[in-house]
Scaffold this motif. Sequence first.
Motif, PDB file in Angstrom:
ATOM      1  N   HIS A   1      21.185  61.118 -17.610  1.00  0.00           N
ATOM      2  CA  HIS A   1      21.489  61.402 -19.014  1.00  0.00           C
ATOM      3  C   HIS A   1      21.895  60.146 -19.784  1.00  0.00           C
ATOM      4  O   HIS A   1      21.464  59.924 -20.918  1.00  0.00           O
ATOM      5  N   ASP A   2      22.721  59.309 -19.160  1.00  0.00           N
ATOM      6  CA  ASP A   2      23.252  58.141 -19.862  1.00  0.00           C
ATOM      7  C   ASP A   2      22.286  56.966 -19.872  1.00  0.00           C
ATOM      8  O   ASP A   2      22.439  56.048 -20.682  1.00  0.00           O
ATOM      9  N   GLY A   3      21.313  56.980 -18.975  1.00  0.00           N
ATOM     10  CA  GLY A   3      20.356  55.886 -18.947  1.00  0.00           C
ATOM     11  C   GLY A   3      20.956  54.628 -18.338  1.00  0.00           C
ATOM     12  O   GLY A   3      22.030  54.641 -17.742  1.00  0.00           O
ATOM     13  N   GLN A   4      20.259  53.513 -18.509  1.00  0.00           N
ATOM     14  CA  GLN A   4      20.691  52.251 -17.939  1.00  0.00           C
ATOM     15  C   GLN A   4      20.633  51.155 -18.992  1.00  0.00           C
ATOM     16  O   GLN A   4      19.843  51.216 -19.937  1.00  0.00           O
ATOM     17  N   THR A   5      21.479  50.172 -18.805  1.00  0.00           N
ATOM     18  CA  THR A   5      21.495  49.012 -19.691  1.00  0.00           C
ATOM     19  C   THR A   5      21.086  47.790 -18.886  1.00  0.00           C
ATOM     20  O   THR A   5      21.761  47.440 -17.893  1.00  0.00           O
ATOM     21  N   ALA A   6      20.008  47.170 -19.304  1.00  0.00           N
ATOM     22  CA  ALA A   6      19.516  45.984 -18.600  1.00  0.00           C
ATOM     23  C   ALA A   6      20.250  44.752 -19.112  1.00  0.00           C
ATOM     24  O   ALA A   6      20.371  44.536 -20.324  1.00  0.00           O
ATOM     25  N   VAL A   7      20.765  43.967 -18.187  1.00  0.00           N
ATOM     26  CA  VAL A   7      21.472  42.734 -18.539  1.00  0.00           C
ATOM     27  C   VAL A   7      20.767  41.560 -17.870  1.00  0.00           C
ATOM     28  O   VAL A   7      20.530  41.582 -16.654  1.00  0.00           O
ATOM     29  N   ALA A   8      20.426  40.560 -18.653  1.00  0.00           N
ATOM     30  CA  ALA A   8      19.735  39.395 -18.108  1.00  0.00           C
ATOM     31  C   ALA A   8      20.645  38.640 -17.150  1.00  0.00           C
ATOM     32  O   ALA A   8      21.791  38.322 -17.484  1.00  0.00           O
ATOM     33  N   ASN A   9      20.139  38.339 -15.973  1.00  0.00           N
ATOM     34  CA  ASN A   9      20.925  37.578 -15.014  1.00  0.00           C
ATOM     35  C   ASN A   9      21.262  36.188 -15.536  1.00  0.00           C
ATOM     36  O   ASN A   9      22.308  35.621 -15.186  1.00  0.00           O
ATOM     37  N   THR A  10      20.384  35.653 -16.363  1.00  0.00           N
ATOM     38  CA  THR A  10      20.642  34.327 -16.944  1.00  0.00           C
ATOM     39  C   THR A  10      21.926  34.347 -17.755  1.00  0.00           C
ATOM     40  O   THR A  10      22.704  33.384 -17.740  1.00  0.00           O
ATOM     41  N   LEU A  11      22.162  35.446 -18.452  1.00  0.00           N
ATOM     42  CA  LEU A  11      23.397  35.573 -19.224  1.00  0.00           C
ATOM     43  C   LEU A  11      24.604  35.614 -18.295  1.00  0.00           C
ATOM     44  O   LEU A  11      25.624  34.956 -18.545  1.00  0.00           O
ATOM     45  N   LEU A  12      24.503  36.381 -17.204  1.00  0.00           N
ATOM     46  CA  LEU A  12      25.617  36.501 -16.272  1.00  0.00           C
ATOM     47  C   LEU A  12      25.917  35.182 -15.573  1.00  0.00           C
ATOM     48  O   LEU A  12      27.066  34.919 -15.206  1.00  0.00           O
ATOM     49  N   VAL A  13      24.901  34.350 -15.400  1.00  0.00           N
ATOM     50  CA  VAL A  13      25.089  33.057 -14.739  1.00  0.00           C
ATOM     51  C   VAL A  13      25.672  32.013 -15.678  1.00  0.00           C
ATOM     52  O   VAL A  13      26.546  31.226 -15.304  1.00  0.00           O
ATOM     53  N   HIS A  14      25.242  32.035 -16.946  1.00  0.00           N
ATOM     54  CA  HIS A  14      25.565  30.938 -17.865  1.00  0.00           C
ATOM     55  C   HIS A  14      26.539  31.301 -18.986  1.00  0.00           C
ATOM     56  O   HIS A  14      26.827  30.463 -19.836  1.00  0.00           O
ATOM     57  N   TYR A  15      27.041  32.534 -19.016  1.00  0.00           N
ATOM     58  CA  TYR A  15      27.843  32.932 -20.179  1.00  0.00           C
ATOM     59  C   TYR A  15      29.093  32.081 -20.358  1.00  0.00           C
ATOM     60  O   TYR A  15      29.533  31.816 -21.480  1.00  0.00           O
ATOM     61  N   ARG A  16      29.668  31.599 -19.254  1.00  0.00           N
ATOM     62  CA  ARG A  16      30.846  30.757 -19.368  1.00  0.00           C
ATOM     63  C   ARG A  16      30.494  29.384 -19.947  1.00  0.00           C
ATOM     64  O   ARG A  16      31.288  28.769 -20.673  1.00  0.00           O
ATOM     65  N   GLU A  17      29.309  28.908 -19.648  1.00  0.00           N
ATOM     66  CA  GLU A  17      28.878  27.599 -20.143  1.00  0.00           C
ATOM     67  C   GLU A  17      28.759  27.575 -21.665  1.00  0.00           C
ATOM     68  O   GLU A  17      29.029  26.553 -22.302  1.00  0.00           O
ATOM     69  N   ILE A  18      28.337  28.682 -22.239  1.00  0.00           N
ATOM     70  CA  ILE A  18      28.163  28.705 -23.691  1.00  0.00           C
ATOM     71  C   ILE A  18      29.449  29.092 -24.417  1.00  0.00           C
ATOM     72  O   ILE A  18      29.469  29.182 -25.648  1.00  0.00           O
ATOM     73  N   GLY A  19      30.537  29.328 -23.646  1.00  0.00           N
ATOM     74  CA  GLY A  19      31.831  29.584 -24.275  1.00  0.00           C
ATOM     75  C   GLY A  19      32.191  31.039 -24.437  1.00  0.00           C
ATOM     76  O   GLY A  19      33.178  31.373 -25.098  1.00  0.00           O
ATOM     77  N   LEU A  20      31.410  31.932 -23.824  1.00  0.00           N
ATOM     78  CA  LEU A  20      31.709  33.363 -23.906  1.00  0.00           C
ATOM     79  C   LEU A  20      32.762  33.704 -22.852  1.00  0.00           C
ATOM     80  O   LEU A  20      32.590  33.378 -21.671  1.00  0.00           O
ATOM     81  N   THR A  21      33.844  34.343 -23.268  1.00  0.00           N
ATOM     82  CA  THR A  21      34.890  34.711 -22.317  1.00  0.00           C
ATOM     83  C   THR A  21      34.540  36.021 -21.616  1.00  0.00           C
ATOM     84  O   THR A  21      33.629  36.743 -22.028  1.00  0.00           O
ATOM     85  N   ASN A  22      35.296  36.318 -20.565  1.00  0.00           N
ATOM     86  CA  ASN A  22      35.079  37.582 -19.843  1.00  0.00           C
ATOM     87  C   ASN A  22      35.269  38.783 -20.766  1.00  0.00           C
ATOM     88  O   ASN A  22      34.485  39.748 -20.738  1.00  0.00           O
ATOM     89  N   ASP A  23      36.316  38.743 -21.583  1.00  0.00           N
ATOM     90  CA  ASP A  23      36.591  39.857 -22.496  1.00  0.00           C
ATOM     91  C   ASP A  23      35.477  40.011 -23.533  1.00  0.00           C
ATOM     92  O   ASP A  23      35.077  41.134 -23.866  1.00  0.00           O
ATOM     93  N   GLU A  24      35.003  38.885 -24.049  1.00  0.00           N
ATOM     94  CA  GLU A  24      33.928  38.943 -25.048  1.00  0.00           C
ATOM     95  C   GLU A  24      32.639  39.457 -24.432  1.00  0.00           C
ATOM     96  O   GLU A  24      31.881  40.202 -25.086  1.00  0.00           O
ATOM     97  N   LEU A  25      32.370  39.073 -23.193  1.00  0.00           N
ATOM     98  CA  LEU A  25      31.171  39.567 -22.509  1.00  0.00           C
ATOM     99  C   LEU A  25      31.224  41.079 -22.366  1.00  0.00           C
ATOM    100  O   LEU A  25      30.228  41.774 -22.601  1.00  0.00           O
ATOM    101  N   LEU A  26      32.385  41.624 -22.005  1.00  0.00           N
ATOM    102  CA  LEU A  26      32.521  43.071 -21.859  1.00  0.00           C
ATOM    103  C   LEU A  26      32.308  43.790 -23.192  1.00  0.00           C
ATOM    104  O   LEU A  26      31.675  44.849 -23.242  1.00  0.00           O
ATOM    105  N   VAL A  27      32.837  43.208 -24.268  1.00  0.00           N
ATOM    106  CA  VAL A  27      32.640  43.804 -25.588  1.00  0.00           C
ATOM    107  C   VAL A  27      31.147  43.826 -25.932  1.00  0.00           C
ATOM    108  O   VAL A  27      30.612  44.841 -26.406  1.00  0.00           O
ATOM    109  N   TYR A  28      30.470  42.698 -25.688  1.00  0.00           N
ATOM    110  CA  TYR A  28      29.027  42.639 -25.970  1.00  0.00           C
ATOM    111  C   TYR A  28      28.269  43.682 -25.153  1.00  0.00           C
ATOM    112  O   TYR A  28      27.400  44.394 -25.678  1.00  0.00           O
ATOM    113  N   LEU A  29      28.588  43.805 -23.863  1.00  0.00           N
ATOM    114  CA  LEU A  29      27.879  44.753 -22.999  1.00  0.00           C
ATOM    115  C   LEU A  29      28.084  46.188 -23.467  1.00  0.00           C
ATOM    116  O   LEU A  29      27.160  47.014 -23.405  1.00  0.00           O
ATOM    117  N   GLN A  30      29.286  46.494 -23.958  1.00  0.00           N
ATOM    118  CA  GLN A  30      29.537  47.846 -24.462  1.00  0.00           C
ATOM    119  C   GLN A  30      28.733  48.124 -25.732  1.00  0.00           C
ATOM    120  O   GLN A  30      28.190  49.219 -25.898  1.00  0.00           O
TER     121      GLN A  30
END
Length: 246
Positions: free
Chosen positions: A10-39
């Motif tokens: 019913h809820d489906g799935q959300t695809a997340v690019a692995n490149t984002l998960l690998v490099h998100y800290r490099e571009i300055g995205l914090t853990n909290d900001e990543l969670l907000v974006y994913l939601q």
Amino acid sequence: MELLAHALLHDGQTAVANTLLVHYREIGLTNDELLVYLQFKRLTDQGQQFPDAAVVAKSLGESSNTVFQRLHEMLAKKFLTIESVTGADNKIHDRYNFDGLYDKLALAVKQPERAAATQTDQAVATNPRQKVFTDIQREFGRALSPIEMESISKWFDEDQYDPEVIGLALREAVLRQVYNLTYMDRILLNWQKRGLRTAQQVEAERQRSLEQRLNGGSQPKRQTGENALPKIPLFKIGEESNQAKK
């Protein structure tokens, strides 16, 4: 298991690019900001064109103010822009656009060393910006709207206002108990027209104006002109005739 299977379907799935998960800290995205974006991405993938920040806050177990603060930070870092679009109901809605996040991700993948250095500079530069967002929200006693967030960002990116000058404009607004950005914008524009671009220049002009008012409103007006104050006799009114007789 049946309930879980039903929820998964019913809820489906959300695809997340692995490149984002690998490099998100490099571009300055914090853990909290990543969670907000994913939601937000989850809700968008489920067909919600205009996800509600309150729904995101509930999923994260946070307050709406906290989610808005994360959005403020992402807006300042240019991971996010806010667009006004017409929905199916023919009403204007604000939409969060995260394309800037992927623009920075592309740069990080293409030029990792340069992107890391750039992000270090940005982290230093955005701290004052984040302080401005936080201070305004605290003094106003409420969360800022998406349009207000965008207006504040324009003060930095388009008008090139100094963060300390914005802080002084906020102080002026608070002293006059006018809690809106329109009033602050008029103050900033007035200072800009007068060539006051730094906090030191604003404070120096404030002191100069104060001294001018104090000096200009005292001795010169007492000495000459219609505004001169009357002389005060050194004796009582009843004693004047006695002084004349003597």
